[in-house]
Scaffold this active site. Sequence first.
Site, PDB file in Angstrom:
ATOM      1  CE1 TYR A  90      -6.723  -0.294 -14.645  1.00 14.50           C
ATOM      2  CE2 TYR A  90      -8.086   1.041 -16.084  1.00 14.50           C
ATOM      3  CZ  TYR A  90      -6.981   0.905 -15.269  1.00 14.50           C
ATOM      4  OH  TYR A  90      -6.128   1.959 -15.091  1.00 14.50           O
ATOM      5  N   PRO A 103      -3.627   1.076  -7.682  1.00 14.48           N
ATOM      6  CG  PRO A 103      -4.142   3.203  -8.527  1.00 14.48           C
ATOM      7  CD  PRO A 103      -4.603   1.765  -8.547  1.00 14.48           C
ATOM      8  CG  HIS A 329      -6.304   2.491 -11.854  1.00  9.16           C
ATOM      9  ND1 HIS A 329      -6.822   3.746 -12.078  1.00  9.16           N
ATOM     10  CD2 HIS A 329      -4.979   2.581 -12.166  1.00  9.16           C
ATOM     11  CE1 HIS A 329      -5.856   4.553 -12.494  1.00  9.16           C
ATOM     12  NE2 HIS A 329      -4.740   3.879 -12.561  1.00  9.16           N
ATOM     13  CB  SER A 545       1.909   7.248 -14.080  1.00  5.28           C
ATOM     14  OG  SER A 545       0.854   8.177 -14.043  1.00  5.28           O
TER      15      SER A 545
END
Length: 635
Positions: A90, A103, A329, A545
């Site tokens: 990240y 997300p 995230h 995922s």
Amino acid sequence: MSVLDKKPSREQKDDSGLPKLPVPPLQQTLDMYLKCMRHLISEEQFRMTKAITDNFGAPGGLGERLQRKLLQRREIKANWVYDYWVEDMYLNNRLALPVNSSPAMVFPKQNFTTQSDVLRFTAHLISGVLEYKCLIDGHALPVDFARGQLAGTPLCMEQYYKLFSSYRLPGPKTDTLVAQKSFVMPEPEHIIVACKNQFFVLDVVINFRRLNEKDLFTQLLKIMRMAESEEENSPPIGLLTSDGRTEWAEARSALIQDSTNRDSLDMIERCLCLVCLDEPCGMDLSDTNRAMMMLHGGGKDKNGGNRWYDKPMQFIVGADGCCGVVCEHSPFEGIVLVQCTEYLLKYMKGSPAKLVRAASVSELPSPRRLHWKCSPEIQKMLTSSADNLQRLVKNLDMNVHKFNRYGKEFIKKHKMSPDAYIQVALQFAFYRCHGRAVPTYESASIRRFQEGRVDNIRSSTAEALEFVKAMTDKKNNLTDTEKMEKLCEAIKAQTNYTILAITGMAIDNHLLGLREISKDLNLEKPEIFTDETYVISNQFILSTSQVPTTVEMFCCYGPVVPNGYGTCYNPQSDHIIFCVSSFRDSPETSSDMFVKALVECLGEMQDLCNTQAKHSNTRERTEEVNEAAKDRGKT
């Protein structure tokens, strides 16, 4: 087994009783790396990579030196990979947060008929957030336990404490994940409400008392009226947070030259969360359109500026009923988001809005509008940010599909893991579309360990490739029984790797650790990490995922590479929700094409399972009849 490959001792546990994340044996990781990549690269490339890998892992070589350093790091860190991982995944990533990183969870469409409906829903939602935060602050959340493979193990709860107390600060080269709690500053007692591209401070605690829903409704109504009065004069400052991280860091540096802007930034950066009151998006509210609105707000002409992407939790309430939450995230994983949002939706369904019965604070100070001073330089940056977001909006190719033919109960009836089965189906669909297998990412929780986040399940196994070739190659003349055997082998390989990953024995975190420890030692980057195979291995063209929910909602996200797919799935008893994303400017990808292939492949896998089950039943009945006949002959 050498001293480097000894398994970690069991005594290293924290107050929660969780063990430390193990460092896998070096040779095991190197062997698995070669196995994972062999069928994805050419023979010539594999020979080169094997030589490089063997050299790296040779006795007394560089690999063993780095492994020793990792084992030493494990002794002094609660989690040896955490800092490396969060920076690599990240904080060092320079791409814009919307679509590329953040997300979204899409709530069921709401049927608002009046402005009061919108504000009542919002007040109720905020009340639920404050209740949930009380549980977090009081350490009263029940401990999560693992489900699926190796179910029943207690999980680390650390991520929950970052939901409302962290912030991602942009930097020119790397971002910083800031923890809000400190002994100097008081804990925040306000949220930020975004409305018509403006930001308002809504104090949720006044005179040491938490506002009830009637008070929240009153304050939200004031905010809406204040926003309407200044609609024409407000710069859409939130657009700056939607830009690339380096660009936003530069813009933030320009903003903080002025004290008014500094004060406004401080209030946003220290708030509990954002609540974004959105304008109607002007589109039909299909699952696909609602997903896109959550991910990017529709761009500068819709609600793209009504956001502050650095904040972990942004609750979206659209006047047209398009609602959900978009998340930064870096502080937490999807399952934490699911647990929080499921609590909120159940809270809102289970406790009616309390707008009449509760007593209110007699004198409510008006919410405060945040002010901004925009120099010509900042205005130019705003224009650039708006254009960049617009390109991102136009580029996102999204398809949310509810597959209704069957769900996880059908898969379990055939004695297979639903997650492994769906992963094999994704490999099948990609191969059908593109005629090849590619490195695939599936997130696997390592919360069984202290401060555990995720590792990668490499779902593109050699066994999955064998199965999809069996299903797609018309010349192979394999029987259904042989195809079923290959499916079972693919499911088994996927399940085995899943167990490796969730027990801390997968390869991606380990290789990352070895790479980063060499950097810490100021060594030249080892050849294994400059090798083309390693570069290819980290280009996750298929990023997947499983995000299952127990209430009606779904998760979505964008691709992680320009020519890739983001594929989030939510298996339910009798259906599966797939959220497939790609980029329109890639000539290789198409979300519609992928979904169409996926539906076909899931159908063919169902037919194969049913045919084999029928054959098995027939065979069993024949054997029963034969046995009965033998018994009659004996008597």
